[in-house]
Design an enzyme around this catalytic site. Structure first.
Site, short mmCIF file in Angstrom:
data_model
loop_
_atom_site.label_atom_id
_atom_site.label_comp_id
_atom_site.label_asym_id
_atom_site.label_seq_id
_atom_site.Cartn_x
_atom_site.Cartn_y
_atom_site.Cartn_z
N TRP A 1 -9.18 5.64 -0.41
CA TRP A 1 -9.62 5.96 -1.82
C TRP A 1 -8.61 5.51 -2.85
O TRP A 1 -7.68 5.02 -2.61
CB TRP A 1 -9.75 7.67 -1.79
CG TRP A 1 -8.36 8.18 -1.33
CD1 TRP A 1 -7.32 8.44 -1.90
CD2 TRP A 1 -8.07 8.69 0.30
NE1 TRP A 1 -6.38 8.97 -0.99
CE2 TRP A 1 -6.80 8.94 0.19
CE3 TRP A 1 -9.07 8.67 1.23
CZ2 TRP A 1 -6.21 9.45 1.37
CZ3 TRP A 1 -8.36 9.05 2.54
CH2 TRP A 1 -6.97 9.55 2.52
N GLU B 1 -5.03 3.12 -10.71
CA GLU B 1 -5.51 1.81 -10.44
C GLU B 1 -6.91 1.55 -11.42
O GLU B 1 -6.88 0.45 -12.01
CB GLU B 1 -6.23 1.50 -9.01
CG GLU B 1 -5.05 1.82 -7.90
CD GLU B 1 -5.63 1.58 -6.41
OE1 GLU B 1 -6.17 2.77 -5.82
OE2 GLU B 1 -6.04 0.36 -6.03
N ARG C 1 -0.01 4.66 3.03
CA ARG C 1 0.00 4.44 4.49
C ARG C 1 0.09 5.68 5.46
O ARG C 1 0.31 5.45 6.20
CB ARG C 1 1.01 3.29 4.48
CG ARG C 1 0.58 1.91 4.29
CD ARG C 1 1.66 1.05 4.45
NE ARG C 1 2.49 0.77 3.25
CZ ARG C 1 3.98 0.07 3.64
NH1 ARG C 1 4.29 -0.38 4.69
NH2 ARG C 1 4.37 -0.11 2.53
N CYS D 1 0.79 -1.28 0.19
CA CYS D 1 0.18 -0.03 0.08
C CYS D 1 0.67 1.17 -0.01
O CYS D 1 1.65 1.51 0.74
CB CYS D 1 -0.98 -0.27 1.25
SG CYS D 1 -1.89 1.45 1.29
N1 ARG Z 1 -6.73 -2.12 -7.20
C1 ARG Z 1 -7.91 -2.12 -6.77
C2 ARG Z 1 -9.11 -1.83 -7.61
O1 ARG Z 1 -8.56 -1.18 -8.60
C3 ARG Z 1 -8.34 -1.65 -5.51
C4 ARG Z 1 -7.46 -2.16 -4.33
C5 ARG Z 1 -7.16 -1.06 -3.11
N2 ARG Z 1 -7.14 0.22 -3.44
C6 ARG Z 1 -7.10 1.38 -2.87
N3 ARG Z 1 -6.82 2.50 -3.10
N4 ARG Z 1 -7.31 1.39 -1.51
O2 ARG Z 1 -10.11 -1.77 -7.63
#
Ligand code: ARG
Length: 360
Positions: free
Chosen positions: A238, A243, A70, A67
């Site tokens: 968030w 991602e 953090r 992560c």
């Molecule tokens: N990578 C995952 C997604 O695209 C989410 C994982 C957690 N991500 C976060 N920003 N807490 O759905």
């Protein structure tokens, strides 16, 4: 070694570390350890105080090597759901998690902690990978929806759930207690905040009809604190833009949108060396960040996130704690070498408490 000794062996360092961080005295630690030792002797396990649960969950976030977010570990809100007994109550607690975490777009990091498992046959279990995710259907024209959810969608369908068949159908919650049959619960659409993706300059982006949900709530990991396992402990932060923009929309095994983005941008897709994928990726990520911001939904770009992570590293160093990390996950999938993370080494040792994957 006996199971009970193993538990005590994990409880002791946890209590010492947790209580020291909370500013408690050696005497308090001593008293609590005597109590825990007795409880383990009599029942085979001990129960966390609310304080231990809350700080333990925060430590688990702080120790999550993959992560990059953090820096904010201390802001985690913990919902104590250890007293729940029915599937309905579980679903209700999960819906409430979605609502509290979403907070109209001002996303709050939350974890809801369901009863610990002392006996596998009584475990509380969430089958969803994330509380909110899009279904996937096999059709004559190929897969529709998020291919990452293909097998879970089938599982829901086999239990009687039916989706509308669009590329963005929110899957139901699927929960199970012990050996009872799993049960699904629809998530009311009023609880699911979503963002339509548009680009600040390239209008044609809207033709792609992209959308994504606001809050990623990972729900398939177990939380281990002081030797006690919580098999259902969904948590959220968030999104970092990449991602969604560099993985969920872009991966060939996910929504595979780069060819279509390139097409609305009028790029030359005949030659790899035109770097059409790279150019499409950048604009797709611009669009994701722009759209979330425009609709008032919290999101962070990877440059800002990396700088925040650097602050986390500095803070930890000042306190005298080593920062562990998984380099291959910490580097962003877009322009990794522009962040400090890329140029640094991280030790991937797993500290406790932590979140772990568990068998499907
Ligand atoms: N990578 C995952 C997604 O695209 C989410 C994982 C957690 N991500 C976060 N920003 N807490 O759905």
């Amino acid at each position: 070694m006996k199971v009970q000794d193993q538990l005590l062996e994990k409880a002791v360092p946890f209590i010492k570390e947790c209580y020291t961080e909370l500013g408690k005295s050696a005497a308090e630690i001593e008293i609590r350890l005597v109590e825990i030792t007795r409880a383990i002797q009599h029942k085979g396990y001990y129960e966390h105080t609310l304080e231990e649960l809350e700080h333990g969950a925060k430590m688990a976030w702080r120790n999550s090597n993959r992560c990059i977010g953090r820096l904010f570990w201390e802001t985690l809100t913990i919902k104590d759901a250890r007293h729940l007994v029915t599937e309905e109550q579980m679903a209700e607690a999960l819906l409430s998690h979605i609502e509290i975490a979403t907070n109209g777009g001002k996303i709050r990091p939350v974890t809801t902690i369901f009863p610990p498992v002392h006996d596998q046959s009584e475990a509380f279990k969430i089958w969803n990978e994330q509380l909110i995710r899009y279904a996937c259907y096999e059709t004559e024209e190929g897969l529709v929806g998020d291919p990452a959810s293909l097998s879970f969608t089938k599982q829901c369908q086999s239990l009687g759930w039916q989706g509308a068949g669009t590329p963005y159908d929110v899957l139901p919650l699927l929960v199970q207690i012990g050996e009872r049959a799993p049960r699904w619960f629809e998530i009311p659409s009023s609880l699911v905040l979503e963002v339509n993706i548009s680009h600040p300059e390239i209008e044609a982006f809207e033709q792609l009809k992209l959308q994504w949900y606001a809050v990623p709530i990972v729900s398939n990991m177990r939380l281990e604190i002081g030797g006690i396992t919580y098999p259902a402990a969904p948590f959220n932060g968030w999104y970092m833009g990449t991602e969604i923009g560099a993985r969920n929309f872009a991966d060939a095994t996910r929504y595979n949108m780069l060819p279509r983005v390139a097409s609305v941008m009028g790029l030359d897709t005949r030659r790899d060396a035109s770097l059409w994928k790279d150019r499409a990726l950048v604009e797709l990520n611009v669009a994701v960040l722009y759209s979330y911001q425009k609709q008032g939904v919290a999101i962070v770009d990877h440059h800002t996130a990396a700088r925040q992570f650097q602050r986390f590293e500095e803070n930890e160093q000042k306190i005298g704690r080593d920062v562990t990390g998984d380099w291959s996950w910490l580097i962003p999938p877009l322009s990794p070498a522009t962040t400090h993370v890329f140029h640094q080494h991280y030790d991937n040792e797993m500290k406790l408490p932590n979140f772990f994957y568990q068998n499907e």
